[in-house]
Design a protein around this motif. Structure first.
Motif, PDB file in Angstrom:
ATOM      1  N   PRO A   1      11.385  20.391 -13.130  1.00 49.29           N
ATOM      2  CA  PRO A   1      10.726  20.913 -14.328  1.00 49.29           C
ATOM      3  C   PRO A   1       9.256  21.170 -14.033  1.00 49.29           C
ATOM      4  O   PRO A   1       8.659  20.510 -13.184  1.00 49.29           O
ATOM      5  CB  PRO A   1      10.897  19.786 -15.355  1.00 49.29           C
ATOM      6  CG  PRO A   1      11.131  18.565 -14.546  1.00 49.29           C
ATOM      7  CD  PRO A   1      11.802  19.017 -13.271  1.00 49.29           C
ATOM      8  N   PRO A   2       8.651  22.120 -14.718  1.00 51.13           N
ATOM      9  CA  PRO A   2       7.233  22.412 -14.464  1.00 51.13           C
ATOM     10  C   PRO A   2       6.362  21.230 -14.884  1.00 51.13           C
ATOM     11  O   PRO A   2       6.703  20.493 -15.809  1.00 51.13           O
ATOM     12  CB  PRO A   2       6.953  23.642 -15.326  1.00 51.13           C
ATOM     13  CG  PRO A   2       8.013  23.629 -16.367  1.00 51.13           C
ATOM     14  CD  PRO A   2       9.214  22.967 -15.753  1.00 51.13           C
ATOM     15  N   GLU A   3       5.251  21.067 -14.196  1.00 49.91           N
ATOM     16  CA  GLU A   3       4.304  20.010 -14.539  1.00 49.91           C
ATOM     17  C   GLU A   3       3.668  20.331 -15.878  1.00 49.91           C
ATOM     18  O   GLU A   3       3.296  21.476 -16.124  1.00 49.91           O
ATOM     19  CB  GLU A   3       3.215  19.917 -13.458  1.00 49.91           C
ATOM     20  CG  GLU A   3       3.707  19.382 -12.141  1.00 49.91           C
ATOM     21  CD  GLU A   3       4.009  17.901 -12.198  1.00 49.91           C
ATOM     22  OE1 GLU A   3       3.293  17.163 -12.901  1.00 49.91           O
ATOM     23  OE2 GLU A   3       4.978  17.486 -11.552  1.00 49.91           O
TER      24      GLU A   3
END
Length: 127
Positions: free
Chosen positions: A64-66
């Protein structure tokens, strides 16, 4: 980063962080860096008399994106709008009454309950 699998003379399988060199005296593949031991049953076609196998790690799923850091994190905590509290759906903290305020009956000093007796028998002091 290149990784290499190599099987030692005793059958041990190790993952090396760089291309290892064969040390025939010790029966090991060496790089001078720490190698990770893997189960001996893995890669049965890889043998001591063969060459190291170059490998790559590939994630099975996308990460998942930060999350973007929230601007003014400290000021939001001071105002009772902590991002963690929002994520957990915790209520904002309520202000406590001032100890000098006699209007609140809950702020009156209450006596502490008595300390119960110990359930353990006392031991005589050594002399």
């Amino acid at each position: 980063m290149s990784l290499y699998l190599a099987r030692d003379a005793d059958g041990g399988l190790r993952l090396h962080p760089a291309l290892p060199e064969r040390n025939r005296d010790l029966g090991l593949w060496e790089t001078g860096e720490e190698a990770t031991e893997l189960p001996r049953a893995a890669f049965p076609g890889l043998r001591w008399d063969g060459e190291p196998l170059p490998v790559a790690l590939r994630p099975l799923a996308a990460l998942p994106p930060e999350p973007e850091p929230e601007a003014g994190l400290l000021s939001s905590r001071a105002k009772g709008r902590c991002p963690a509290a929002r994520a957990l759906r915790l209520p904002a903290r309520k202000a406590l009454p001032s100890p000098s305020s006699p209007s609140s009956p809950s702020s009156a000093a209450r006596p502490l309950p008595p300390v119960p007796a110990s359930p353990f028998p006392s031991t005589p002091e050594r002399t």
